[in-house]
Write an enzyme that holds these catalytic residues in place. Structure first.
Site, short mmCIF file in Angstrom:
data_model
loop_
_atom_site.label_atom_id
_atom_site.label_comp_id
_atom_site.label_asym_id
_atom_site.label_seq_id
_atom_site.Cartn_x
_atom_site.Cartn_y
_atom_site.Cartn_z
N GLY A 46 0.77 -1.07 0.06
CA GLY A 46 -0.02 -0.08 -0.09
C GLY A 46 0.90 1.25 0.09
O GLY A 46 0.14 2.35 -0.28
N GLU A 47 2.18 1.02 0.26
CA GLU A 47 2.90 2.58 0.06
C GLU A 47 2.89 3.01 -1.44
O GLU A 47 3.12 2.41 -2.27
CB GLU A 47 4.60 2.07 0.64
CG GLU A 47 4.72 1.75 1.92
CD GLU A 47 6.03 1.12 2.19
OE1 GLU A 47 7.06 1.55 1.32
OE2 GLU A 47 6.25 0.57 3.38
N ARG A 104 -11.67 20.60 8.12
CA ARG A 104 -12.60 20.88 9.37
C ARG A 104 -12.12 20.49 10.63
O ARG A 104 -12.77 21.14 11.62
CB ARG A 104 -13.75 19.60 8.89
CG ARG A 104 -14.64 19.86 7.77
CD ARG A 104 -15.54 19.06 7.84
NE ARG A 104 -14.99 17.79 7.00
CZ ARG A 104 -15.81 16.77 6.42
NH1 ARG A 104 -17.11 16.40 6.66
NH2 ARG A 104 -15.24 15.65 5.75
N GLN A 105 -10.82 19.82 10.81
CA GLN A 105 -10.34 19.69 11.99
C GLN A 105 -9.10 21.03 12.23
O GLN A 105 -8.23 20.69 12.06
CB GLN A 105 -9.59 18.44 12.13
CG GLN A 105 -10.63 17.28 12.15
CD GLN A 105 -9.85 16.19 11.67
OE1 GLN A 105 -8.88 15.61 12.22
NE2 GLN A 105 -10.10 15.52 10.47
N HIS A 137 -12.44 26.03 4.23
CA HIS A 137 -13.56 25.81 5.46
C HIS A 137 -13.78 26.80 6.19
O HIS A 137 -14.67 27.55 6.72
CB HIS A 137 -13.22 24.53 6.28
CG HIS A 137 -13.94 24.27 7.35
ND1 HIS A 137 -15.34 23.90 6.99
CD2 HIS A 137 -13.93 24.00 8.68
CE1 HIS A 137 -16.05 23.81 8.35
NE2 HIS A 137 -15.20 23.89 9.25
N ASP A 181 -24.69 26.38 9.89
CA ASP A 181 -24.06 26.54 11.46
C ASP A 181 -23.47 27.63 11.75
O ASP A 181 -22.85 28.54 10.79
CB ASP A 181 -23.04 25.23 11.74
CG ASP A 181 -21.84 25.23 10.58
OD1 ASP A 181 -21.35 25.93 10.29
OD2 ASP A 181 -21.57 23.76 10.35
N LYS A 215 -26.00 24.33 15.33
CA LYS A 215 -25.73 22.72 15.00
C LYS A 215 -24.92 22.30 16.28
O LYS A 215 -24.15 22.54 16.36
CB LYS A 215 -25.49 22.60 13.60
CG LYS A 215 -25.10 21.01 13.29
CD LYS A 215 -24.52 21.04 11.87
CE LYS A 215 -23.24 21.03 11.68
NZ LYS A 215 -22.89 20.71 10.30
N ASP A 245 -20.88 16.40 2.72
CA ASP A 245 -20.10 15.06 2.95
C ASP A 245 -21.09 13.82 2.91
O ASP A 245 -21.65 13.41 2.05
CB ASP A 245 -19.50 15.39 4.25
CG ASP A 245 -18.49 13.96 4.48
OD1 ASP A 245 -18.84 12.89 3.82
OD2 ASP A 245 -17.70 14.12 5.21
N THR A 249 -26.25 17.17 7.31
CA THR A 249 -26.65 18.36 7.85
C THR A 249 -27.70 19.22 7.01
O THR A 249 -28.60 19.82 7.29
CB THR A 249 -25.41 19.34 7.72
OG1 THR A 249 -24.37 18.68 8.57
CG2 THR A 249 -25.47 20.80 8.11
C1 R5P Z 1 -18.95 21.39 8.82
O1 R5P Z 1 -18.46 22.15 9.58
C2 R5P Z 1 -18.93 21.60 7.20
O2 R5P Z 1 -19.00 22.90 7.02
C3 R5P Z 1 -20.02 20.80 6.72
O3 R5P Z 1 -21.40 21.43 7.33
C4 R5P Z 1 -20.14 19.58 7.07
O4 R5P Z 1 -18.96 18.79 6.61
C5 R5P Z 1 -21.23 18.84 6.32
O5 R5P Z 1 -21.29 17.42 6.64
P1 R5P Z 1 -22.54 16.30 6.25
O6 R5P Z 1 -22.95 16.50 4.88
O7 R5P Z 1 -22.01 15.02 6.75
O8 R5P Z 1 -23.32 16.73 7.45
#
Ligand code: R5P
Length: 328
Positions: A46-47, A104-105, A137, A181, A215, A245, A249
């Protein structure tokens, strides 16, 4: 400009995107920037292994990465490609990263967690000339990069607004632009400003307002609760997010908007990953828009082509012209 080259993995989704960028520069600037291939394969365990057949000595290389890759491969490839290019005496290396993963992190939101966006920045930035990305983000992520590695964060919103006005003008009547959010509030207000700006010189003025959700997440990809702050009764709603994703949301938001009397419900998320498919979203929305940082094959989704935006930014960066002018 003569030493500029594009580089992408021919077997990845980035290849088509890179070709679009190349074509745009050729057609609008009458300049052919060669597009070269990097061959990326794997050892049995996998490398990641890679090889560039062309000579990169003295070149200003723009490596266009594929956002759809498995995130850990995506990261390692960035590290290895830079090592390869610097070892090959490239004059400069710029990363074109349509979706900056791990963004996001971006803070320590609870104890004992990494600040992954910073870890990424620390690992990929040494030796780079710059990074070009889209709808980060959070704008502050640029601060994780050292001052000698600027991050050009492009905005898809002007293009989205143009498309909405062209194809959905009536849906924008009495419109509430909704942030999914609190973290998205600044970005959504900017979107609202773009909408206002676009109708500045028109006679028929539409009325726009703003709402935001509060949220809470139960776990990554799982929404625990959402509360709406703002009035959407008898109004059309457009939710604007950076990433779709799982779509959880947006589906939850749509249900709450309906319960609160919204008329049409529409959404735009820049990076459409759709890890749970699109059917729930399409059931809940009048229409769903995204960009092509993730190539979309389903005609139910409206796609904004952002390759020209990247092409303009690359051309301007290479020519020493202003990139912010693109967003005035
Ligand atoms: C979160 O902080 C992002 O801005 C998106 O709202 C989030 O990643 C959406 O994720 P999902 O579609 O899984 O709810």
């Amino acid at each position: 400009m003569n030493n500029t080259v594009f580089l992408a993995d021919k077997n990845s989704k980035a290849w088509n995107f890179a070709k679009k960028i190349q074509t745009y520069v050729l057609e609008t600037k009458e300049f052919l920037i060669p597009l070269h291939e990097v061959s990326i394969t794997k050892f049995r365990n996998g490398e990641v292994e890679m090889y560039i057949p062309e000579n990169m000595r003295g070149k200003d290389v723009y490596f266009i990465q594929d956002s759809t890759k498995y995130p850990q491969d995506w990261w390692v490839e960035l590290l290895l490609i830079k090592d390869l290019l610097l070892n090959s005496s490239a004059e400069s290396v710029t990363f074109v990263i349509p979706n900056m993963l791990y963004s996001r992190q971006d803070r320590k939101n609870r104890p004992h967690v990494p600040i992954s966006a910073r870890a990424l920045a620390k690992s990929i930035s040494p030796g780079l000339k710059k990074i070009i990305t889209l709808d980060l983000h959070a704008g502050q992520i640029q601060g994780f990069y050292p001052e000698n590695v600027p991050v050009d964060n492009l905005y898809s919103f002007p293009e989205v607004v143009r498309s909405l006005r062209r194809y959905h003008l009536e849906d924008l009547d009495n419109l509430v632009v909704v942030a999914p959010d609190a973290g998205a509030a600044g970005r959504t207000r900017y979107f609202l400003q773009r909408l206002e700006k676009a109708q500045q010189d028109t006679l028929k003025k539409q009325n726009y307002s703003f709402a935001v959700f509060s949220k809470e997440r139960a776990a990554p990809g799982e929404v625990a609760s959402m509360q709406l702050i703002g009035d959407v009764n008898e109004k059309n709603c457009l939710i604007v997010d950076d990433i779709i994703d799982s779509g959880g949301t947006l589906c939850k938001a749509a249900q709450i908007l309906k319960e609160n009397g919204a008329k049409k419900i529409m959404c735009y998320g820049t990076h459409g990953i759709f890890t749970k498919g699109i059917s729930d979203l399409c059931d809940n929305y009048d229409f769903v828009m995204t960009s092509n940082t993730y190539p979309q094959e389903n005609s139910l989704i409206e796609v904004i082509d952002v390759a020209p935006l990247f092409a303009e930014a690359i051309y301007r960066a290479q020519r020493g012209l202003s990139i912010s002018k693109l967003f005035e």
